[in-house]
Design an enzyme around this catalytic site. Structure first.
Site, PDB file in Angstrom:
ATOM      1  N   GLN A  68       0.835  -1.193   0.000  1.00  0.00           N
ATOM      2  CA  GLN A  68       0.000   0.000   0.000  1.00  0.00           C
ATOM      3  C   GLN A  68       0.880   1.257   0.000  1.00  0.00           C
ATOM      4  O   GLN A  68       1.889   1.311   0.683  1.00  0.00           O
ATOM      5  CB  GLN A  68      -0.922   0.002   1.219  1.00  0.00           C
ATOM      6  CG  GLN A  68      -1.964  -1.106   1.184  1.00  0.00           C
ATOM      7  CD  GLN A  68      -3.050  -0.868   0.148  1.00  0.00           C
ATOM      8  OE1 GLN A  68      -3.207   0.227  -0.381  1.00  0.00           O
ATOM      9  NE2 GLN A  68      -3.805  -1.909  -0.161  1.00  0.00           N
ATOM     10  N   GLU A 114      -2.257 -15.765  -4.258  1.00  0.00           N
ATOM     11  CA  GLU A 114      -1.675 -14.616  -4.978  1.00  0.00           C
ATOM     12  C   GLU A 114      -0.995 -15.147  -6.229  1.00  0.00           C
ATOM     13  O   GLU A 114      -0.346 -16.191  -6.198  1.00  0.00           O
ATOM     14  CB  GLU A 114      -0.674 -13.934  -4.028  1.00  0.00           C
ATOM     15  CG  GLU A 114       0.310 -12.986  -4.673  1.00  0.00           C
ATOM     16  CD  GLU A 114      -0.367 -11.806  -5.336  1.00  0.00           C
ATOM     17  OE1 GLU A 114      -0.044 -11.554  -6.519  1.00  0.00           O
ATOM     18  OE2 GLU A 114      -1.202 -11.142  -4.701  1.00  0.00           O
ATOM     19  N   TYR A 144      -6.036 -12.618  -3.502  1.00  0.00           N
ATOM     20  CA  TYR A 144      -5.169 -11.530  -3.980  1.00  0.00           C
ATOM     21  C   TYR A 144      -4.322 -11.063  -2.788  1.00  0.00           C
ATOM     22  O   TYR A 144      -4.219  -9.879  -2.495  1.00  0.00           O
ATOM     23  CB  TYR A 144      -5.977 -10.356  -4.549  1.00  0.00           C
ATOM     24  CG  TYR A 144      -7.073 -10.739  -5.517  1.00  0.00           C
ATOM     25  CD1 TYR A 144      -6.826 -10.882  -6.881  1.00  0.00           C
ATOM     26  CD2 TYR A 144      -8.373 -10.965  -5.064  1.00  0.00           C
ATOM     27  CE1 TYR A 144      -7.838 -11.230  -7.765  1.00  0.00           C
ATOM     28  CE2 TYR A 144      -9.396 -11.318  -5.943  1.00  0.00           C
ATOM     29  CZ  TYR A 144      -9.122 -11.445  -7.292  1.00  0.00           C
ATOM     30  OH  TYR A 144     -10.129 -11.790  -8.156  1.00  0.00           O
ATOM     31  N   ASP A 170      -8.883  -8.594  -1.749  1.00  0.00           N
ATOM     32  CA  ASP A 170      -8.389  -7.250  -2.071  1.00  0.00           C
ATOM     33  C   ASP A 170      -7.927  -7.263  -3.522  1.00  0.00           C
ATOM     34  O   ASP A 170      -6.728  -7.263  -3.808  1.00  0.00           O
ATOM     35  CB  ASP A 170      -7.241  -6.902  -1.112  1.00  0.00           C
ATOM     36  CG  ASP A 170      -6.705  -5.489  -1.341  1.00  0.00           C
ATOM     37  OD1 ASP A 170      -7.308  -4.738  -2.130  1.00  0.00           O
ATOM     38  OD2 ASP A 170      -5.677  -5.141  -0.727  1.00  0.00           O
ATOM     39  N   CYS A 212     -10.521  -0.774  -4.464  1.00  0.00           N
ATOM     40  CA  CYS A 212      -9.943   0.543  -4.773  1.00  0.00           C
ATOM     41  C   CYS A 212     -10.659   1.216  -5.944  1.00  0.00           C
ATOM     42  O   CYS A 212     -10.247   2.283  -6.376  1.00  0.00           O
ATOM     43  CB  CYS A 212      -8.449   0.428  -5.048  1.00  0.00           C
ATOM     44  SG  CYS A 212      -8.029  -0.666  -6.402  1.00  0.00           S
TER      45      CYS A 212
END
Length: 413
Positions: free
Chosen positions: A234, A290, A266, A343, A370
């Protein structure tokens, strides 16, 4: 039709659209216009007149300013710069911070109502500030900046809505450490980009082009995460801590079973899997999935203290589909008791992932998003799969840009 390109028109700006663009009308036609905000009258240059339904334009000057307009936080993106040369990446920099959050709340609500099908009362959410941002007017938060290089190897930023590199003299959104390390006056001939980053440990560094990755350490509270210097983390200095706390708070404790087949999709280097582990103790079972193999290797290390935690490399849609297709009766029971945290990238989870999760039928899903429009589409897909959005929080992880991060708790009906 095509004779308006480059012409300047006066526009009354009436609304905000997704992507940091405002909405105006000209003789009944919708015009999407940059570098303004609702309530203004501006002179704008038409940049696209090809479509019948809408045009695009860039603000050149302000005739009547909104009470929420302020001097742009970045001179490289200000109105004084010709629109084609304005640096991208700070498209709300001319709007006061509280009102930026108000605009983001509106965009999020509109998406959740129109695309997500939520009733307006359930889609109303206040975008929350991160610590320290109000004091700094939304500057000084980026721990990572990618500098693009022009044909001569000189660093700059992409111009707004293009891939043309424009020179910049400063990086106000960057933390002081990143700004001080940014080699804005140098040349890197033959390279495409330079990443400047300042991890929590060990000071600022440059990653030039495709140089071999090295390992860095990021800390969240008293926990450390190892990752590649080019790996995903992040960007806002407070984002990882904020999302950790938000995800922990969004998990319904009564629905959480530490022995279930809990998933972190993810998962990157294990940030949110660790959030579950820290919240629910050493016996937690959680699998982090992932597609980036290097990230998965780091996640295995970062999650080593939980015996029931593991990290697997795989494309999430394929991994979840196989899990749904091959589950034994016992595995189905563990899946039904599970909490799933996801995410996804900006494009969202999408139809395949939501359909497979619907078949696994976990007790609850915590979705970190997001992009409001991708989130809203997925909320509608989850509803069709038997899940209701029961709680929403939104965070201003990207001040002075249009981006907003949303955390949603979905519960099986």
């Amino acid at each position: 039709m095509g004779d308006m390109l480059g012409r300047e028109v006066e526009l009354d700006v009436t609304g905000i659209a997704h992507g940091g663009i405002s909405v105006a009308r000209l003789d009944g036609r919708v015009v999407f216009v940059s570098d303004t905000l609702p309530g203004e009258k501006v002179v704008a240059r038409v940049t696209d007149d090809k479509k019948k339904s809408f045009w695009r334009a860039d603000t050149v000057s302000v005739v009547e300013a909104s009470e929420h307009r302020r001097a742009h936080v970045w001179s490289a993106a200000a109105l004084e710069v010709d629109p084609v040369d304005r640096a991208g990446g700070a498209e709300f920099g001319h709007v006061d911070l509280a009102h930026q959050r108000e605009l983001k709340s509106q965009v999020l609500r509109d998406a959740l109502v129109r695309t997500g099908g939520l009733p307006e009362a359930e889609a109303t959410v206040t975008v929350e500030a991160l610590p320290g941002d109000d004091e700094r007017r939304g500057t000084g938060w980026r721990t990572r900046v990618r500098l693009h290089l022009d044909a001569d190897g000189r660093p700059g930023q992409y111009a707004a809505r293009s891939h043309r590199v424009v020179p910049v003299r400063d990086l106000p959104l960057a933390t002081d450490e990143v700004a001080a390390a940014a080699p804005l006056g140098e040349a890197f001939v033959g390279e495409e980009h330079v990443d400047v980053l300042a991890p929590s440990v060990g000071g600022a560094r440059l990653v030039i082009g495709r140089q071999a990755p090295s390992t860095i350490t990021e800390t969240v509270g008293d926990r450390s995460f190892r990752l590649d210097d080019r790996g995903f983390w992040q960007v806002h200095r407070q984002a990882a801590a904020t999302l950790t706390a938000a995800v922990q708070q969004m998990v319904d404790v009564d629905l959480f079973d530490p022995r279930a087949d809990n998933l972190d999709l993810y998962g990157g280097v294990g940030l949110l899997a660790a959030a579950l582990g820290d919240a629910f103790g050493p016996s937690v079972r959680v699998t982090s999935v992932e597609s980036d193999e290097r990230a998965t290797e780091h996640a295995s290390e970062n999650l080593a203290e939980w015996l029931g935690a593991s990290a697997e490399t795989g494309r999430v849609e394929r991994w979840v589909r196989q899990r749904a297709d091959r589950a034994t009766a016992a595995e189905r029971d563990r899946a039904r008791a599970a909490t799933v945290v996801l995410d996804p990238p900006r494009s969202g989870a999408g139809k395949e992932v939501v359909a497979a999760l619907g078949e696994l039928s976990p007790a609850q899903v915590v979705y970190v998003a997001c992009d409001p429009v991708a989130l809203a589409r997925d909320v509608a897909l989850f509803r069709d799969a038997g899940y209701d959005a029961v709680r929403l929080r939104a965070f201003d992880l990207f001040p002075n840009t249009h981006h907003v991060e949303t955390v949603v708790q979905l519960r099986r009906r």
